[in-house]
Design an enzyme around this catalytic site. Structure first.
Site: not given
Ligand code: UT7
Length: 334
Positions: A124, A261, A291
């Protein structure tokens, strides 16, 4: 022997010239997931802030990445022929090789010209790692115009019976065009990693095999210890933001927006509390996308640009964390 000042004169500056994004076609709301796995809309909203996500049915990572790249190029008014570097952050590539960056090069019709193309995998944090690599390449004049792409089709690695993972992830891609340009605006980076021997978040590659062993390959799924990741994430986001504030020698008052994020709304809210920061200074779109790993920061940037939230002259911080563990940030004067 040249002195440092002379060397610094060789360094090139650059700016982000365009932002783009792409959603997977299929919208999946929490209510639909209730039909697939033992979960419910209320739990997902309360514990993650996610209302829906886009899931790919027939698009692979390079398809979404190419769409986001075209969108970014169109918005930058830069011709695709100017691109001489493509870097893709992903942990869900179409295939082991060639890289997703090479596949995107072909999808953009750039295979006939001199382009350097490769992928980075920092989960990520990947887009922030890729941005730092691209900036370095432009700064030392190895490339003049880069496409920096974060693209994921995570759904192909999800176990739809594992409610601790399948409810949080989504598919998508975001991209920026980074071009050499004379500017006094700064772009500073921070990135770190820590070998994760406990495998807090992992997805296995196929095991080695010999041609004489008839082994059937097991599908590889994402496994995640959510609570451990959650605790690490709050520390990592704070530490990454702090690192670029110090590097840039600015305070939070000088920052117009934080673009974090999008892993869990509660992680972002905890970081806001640590800085006593108003939530309207922090962009959140996790409710719509879930996500999307390496794609989450560039998707957020592209949406903010499209909505007129981001403007030239602003100072922003990007921050992320992910499997590895990795964590990273960037301070950008737009
Ligand atoms: O971007 C990459 C990195 N990944 C992350 O940043 C993820 C970070 N972690 C998280 O976002 C959270 O830990 C999760 C959303 C994954 C899980 O939330 P949590 O608040 O940590 O829940 P938990 O795992 O502690 O589980 C709490 C309860 C348990 O039930 P009991 O034992 O209290 O009865 C779980 O079985 O919630 C249950 N549960 C669920 N219930 C309904 C866990 N998942 C679900 C679900 N639906 N999907």
């Amino acid at each position: 022997m040249k002195n440092l000042e002379e060397w610094v004169r060789y360094m090139k500056t650059c700016k982000i010239k365009g932002f783009g994004y792409a959603k997977a076609k299929r919208l999946v709301k929490n209510e639909e997931l209730q039909q697939v796995v033992d979960t419910n809309d209320e739990w997902i909203k309360q514990r993650t802030g996610i209302h829906q996500r886009y899931i790919s049915e027939d698009e692979n990572t390079s398809d979404l990445g190419a769409k986001a790249a075209i969108d970014a190029l169109n918005k930058s008014n830069i011709k695709k022929e100017e691109v001489d570097f493509i870097i893709v952050a992903t942990f869900t590539p179409d295939q082991m090789t060639p890289s997703t960056a090479c596949l995107i090069q072909e999808k953009l019709g750039l295979n006939g010209q001199q382009v350097m193309a490769f992928d980075v995998n920092a989960a990520c944090s990947g887009f922030l790692y890729a941005l730092q690599v691209a900036h370095s390449m432009l700064a030392c004049d190895q490339a003049k115009c880069a496409l920096v792409i974060g693209a994921e089709v995570i759904s192909k690695q999800l176990n739809w019976q594992d409610r601790s993972t399948c409810i949080i992830f989504g598919d998508g891609a975001g991209a920026v065009v980074l071009k050499q340009e004379e500017t006094t605006n700064r772009m500073l980076h921070y990135a770190c990693s820590k070998g994760d021997i406990d495998g807090v978040i992992h997805s296995d590659a196929p095991l080695p095999r010999t041609c004489f062993t008839a082994q059937s390959l097991q599908p590889s799924y994402i496994h995640m210890d959510g609570s451990k990741t959650f605790r690490f994430a709050i520390w990592a986001m704070h530490s990454a933001i702090q690192a670029v504030l110090e590097k840039a020698n600015v305070s939070m008052d000088d920052i117009d927006y934080i673009v974090p994020h999008q892993a869990n709304a509660r992680i972002i809210q905890s970081v806001c509390r640590m800085y006593e920061m108003k939530e309207d200074k922090v962009y959140m779109n996790i409710a719509q996308y879930g996500n999307t790993s390496a794609a989450s920061v560039p998707i957020a940037l592209a949406e903010m640009w499209e909505q007129g939230i981001l403007k030239e002259g602003q100072n922003i911080i990007l921050a992320g964390f992910g499997a590895g563990f990795t964590w990273a940030s960037a301070y950008i004067e737009l």
